[in-house]
Enzyme design. Structure first.
Site, PDB file in Angstrom:
ATOM      1  N   GLU A 145       7.393   9.075  17.162  1.00 47.92           N
ATOM      2  CA  GLU A 145       7.288   7.977  16.189  1.00 47.92           C
ATOM      3  C   GLU A 145       6.004   8.088  15.366  1.00 47.92           C
ATOM      4  O   GLU A 145       6.008   7.825  14.164  1.00 47.92           O
ATOM      5  CB  GLU A 145       7.372   6.611  16.886  1.00 47.92           C
TER       6      GLU A 145
ATOM      7  N   HIS B  22       6.578  10.496  12.654  1.00 51.63           N
ATOM      8  CA  HIS B  22       7.226   9.877  11.478  1.00 51.63           C
ATOM      9  C   HIS B  22       6.187   9.175  10.604  1.00 51.63           C
ATOM     10  O   HIS B  22       6.231   9.270   9.376  1.00 51.63           O
ATOM     11  CB  HIS B  22       8.263   8.840  11.918  1.00 51.63           C
TER      12      HIS B  22
ATOM     13  N   HIS C  82      13.160  14.238  10.811  1.00 47.97           N
ATOM     14  CA  HIS C  82      13.747  14.803  12.019  1.00 47.97           C
ATOM     15  C   HIS C  82      13.858  16.319  11.886  1.00 47.97           C
ATOM     16  O   HIS C  82      14.098  16.843  10.805  1.00 47.97           O
ATOM     17  CB  HIS C  82      15.109  14.165  12.308  1.00 47.97           C
ATOM     18  N   CYS C  83      13.671  16.989  13.024  1.00 51.86           N
ATOM     19  CA  CYS C  83      13.611  18.443  13.052  1.00 51.86           C
ATOM     20  C   CYS C  83      14.862  18.977  13.733  1.00 51.86           C
ATOM     21  O   CYS C  83      15.353  18.394  14.692  1.00 51.86           O
ATOM     22  CB  CYS C  83      12.358  18.858  13.821  1.00 51.86           C
TER      23      CYS C  83
ATOM     24  N   CYS D 193       6.983  22.087  16.439  1.00 53.43           N
ATOM     25  CA  CYS D 193       7.342  23.461  16.062  1.00 53.43           C
ATOM     26  C   CYS D 193       6.473  23.887  14.869  1.00 53.43           C
ATOM     27  O   CYS D 193       5.800  23.063  14.251  1.00 53.43           O
ATOM     28  CB  CYS D 193       8.823  23.551  15.721  1.00 53.43           C
TER      29      CYS D 193
ATOM     30  N   CYS E 140       6.983  21.847  11.620  1.00 48.97           N
ATOM     31  CA  CYS E 140       6.383  20.513  11.664  1.00 48.97           C
ATOM     32  C   CYS E 140       4.856  20.605  11.616  1.00 48.97           C
ATOM     33  O   CYS E 140       4.205  19.779  10.978  1.00 48.97           O
ATOM     34  CB  CYS E 140       6.870  19.752  12.899  1.00 48.97           C
TER      35      CYS E 140
HETATM   36 ZN   LIG Z   1      12.973   9.789  14.814  1.00 54.06          ZN
HETATM   37 ZN   LIG Z   2       9.827  20.545  14.371  1.00 56.21          ZN
END
Ligand SMILES: [Zn+2]
Ligand SMILES: [Zn+2]
Length: 179
Positions: A126, A129, A135-136, A160, A163
């Site tokens: 969260e 975000h 979302h990944c 990852c 991200c």
């Molecule tokens: Zn989420």
């Molecule tokens: Zn990711």
């Protein structure tokens, strides 16, 4: 960055520590826990579904908080948003407020550690975000969307490469990177 943890229901020291430690270690965050619980108003409770409206809780926290930093609410309650049966958590990046609801994270947890790991992952998710991540697709990445606790267990409290790159582009450094 500073993160204020607001307890919607009183949580245990272990739970608060797991969240504070993960956010501190992964994002270098200074985590401040508000000691007194702030129970959400019952007008946000749907008696038919026996669940709170998560989106209403986030709006309420936004109005309540004058904190200069991010706000993460934690509560042992069950919640939903219109269109979904339930949510483990929710984030509103525009206001910097997010929440994680632990009730369903306890489902089928074989040990306290399993549960605390789930909590730490969802808290990091969260906050991710709030820092601009979506979302990944990588199911091992903490930013992958979880429909059930099995999917929470399958991911790691780690980001990852993609991200990590997103975070770095917005000036956030993380030490929690998938190998
Ligand atoms: Zn989420
Ligand atoms: Zn990711």
């Amino acid at each position: 960055m500073r993160i204020l943890v607001v307890q919607l229901t009183r949580l245990g020291d272990q739970e608060l520590e797991a969240v504070s430690r993960t956010l501190g270690e992964c994002l270098g965050s200074e985590v401040v826990v508000l000691p007194e619980p702030h129970p959400p108003p019952m007008v946000f409770y749907d008696w038919g579904r026996m669940q709170y409206r998560s989106d209403r809780i986030l709006e309420w926290l936004t109005r309540l908080s004058h904190f200069e930093g991010l706000v993460l609410a934690l509560g042992d309650i069950d919640t939903y948003v219109p269109g979904l049966n339930f949510v483990f958590g929710q984030a509103d990046p525009s206001s910097g407020v997010a929440a994680v609801y632990v009730k369903r994270l306890k489902t089928g947890a074989r040990s306290v550690d399993t549960y605390l790991e789930r909590l730490a992952k969802e808290a990091l998710h969260e906050i991710g975000h709030l820092l601009g991540l979506g979302h990944c697709k990588n199911k091992s990445c903490v930013m992958s969307f979880s429909n059930h606790v099995g999917e929470v267990d399958a991911k790691n409290p780690l980001f990852c490469d993609r991200c990590v790159a997103h975070l770095e582009a917005s000036g956030v450094k993380t030490r929690c990177v998938l190998p």
